[in-house]
Design a protein around this motif. Structure first.
Motif: not given
Length: 300
Positions: A241-253, A213-228
């Motif tokens: 891409v939605v990752l359960r990870e620290r932000t900097a580490r996720a972006l670098v990867s 459920g947490v993942l689904a909420d975060e996927e919805r956050v990203l989708a809604e941000t990008l919609a417009g």
């Protein structure tokens, strides 16, 4: 007859180092894509990083240093003119601290390009003091080029952008979509949602947490941000891409083989400290990183 106003320049900091040479090549390409003039800038500070302690330099030595800087800049300007045309390339040597000089130049630029470390860089230190200081307070987006010996990728693709979500990404996404469109590549939007405090609290709950459920909420956050933005830029292919990870580490990867990684940075008044995500990305990324200033109260 009135002439159209010339767009703000792309500015690149040059000090004769290999990272600066790489930065110049990148800046030339950006100026070409943006159809913008290019300004090459060298800051001649004194004392020379502690090498010469006398605060009143000998006039002959200063003249020699200025002449040396001019030689470097003229050579770089000639290479740039071959691509952009001589009438769109300028260079200057200014007195003063490099950080202050580049920050001042950012006020009139549409993009500032610098190497991660310059001539005085310390081996093993991925982000030099100049790059760190400039990114913290620049008025325009700053692209920091990584150490050219840190990562070798045969063919880079994609622009990667970090998306925080919840209405705080407009400036970052505007820059990222424009870069992807100009480069003719796709845009990978990354939303990382791990939070240290949250994770610690949830660990005690164990199986009671609905992680799906947490993942689904975060996927919805990203989708809604990008919609417009998908509607504004229909020609840009966007991958989420939605990752359960620290932000900097996720972006670098995710951005390991990217052409460009785009992140936001909120200026913290007179505090020079970078946010944790920006700091982490700049110290670890193996691709060029664009840091976009965002309004106070936004971003990371």
């Amino acid at each position: 007859m009135s002439h159209p106003a010339q767009p703000p320049p792309v500015v690149v900091g040059i000090d004769g180092s290999e990272p600066a040479r790489v930065a110049t090549t990148f800046a030339i390409d950006e100026a070409r894509r943006r159809r913008a003039p290019l300004r090459l800038l060298h800051a001649l500070s004194w004392p020379l990083g502690g090498i010469v302690a006398d605060p009143s330099p000998d006039p002959d030595l200063r003249t020699m240093l200025q002449a040396g800087a001019g030689t470097i800049l003229r050579g770089a300007a000639a290479d740039a003119a071959d691509v952009l045309g001589a009438d769109t390339v300028s260079w200057s040597v200014v007195d003063g601290d490099p950080v202050a000089a580049l920050q001042a130049a950012s006020g009139e630029a549409q993009l500032l390009v610098i190497g991660s470390r310059g001539v005085g860089g310390i081996a093993g230190l991925l982000l030099g003091s100049t790059a760190n200081g400039v990114v913290g307070h620049a008025s325009c987006p700053v692209v920091v080029l990584p150490d050219p010996t840190s990562v070798v990728v045969s063919q880079r693709s994609s622009v990667v952008v970090g998306v925080e979500g919840r209405g705080r990404d407009d400036a970052v996404l505007a820059f990222a979509f424009a870069e992807a469109a100009a480069r003719g590549t796709d845009l990978v939007a990354v939303h990382a949602w791990q939070d240290a405090a949250l994770e610690t609290a949830f660990q005690s709950m164990g199986p009671l947490v609905d992680w799906a459920g947490v993942l689904a909420d975060e996927e919805r956050v990203l989708a809604e941000t990008l919609a417009g933005w998908r509607e504004k830029e229909p020609d840009v292919v966007v991958r989420e891409v939605v990752l359960r990870e620290r932000t900097a580490r996720a972006l670098v990867s995710v951005a390991l083989t990217a052409q460009l990684l785009v992140v936001g940075h909120r200026h913290r008044a007179s505090i020079a400290r970078l946010g944790s995500t920006t700091h982490g990305v700049l110290h670890r990324a193996g691709c060029p990183v664009a840091v976009v200033p965002v309004p106070t109260g936004s971003a990371r």
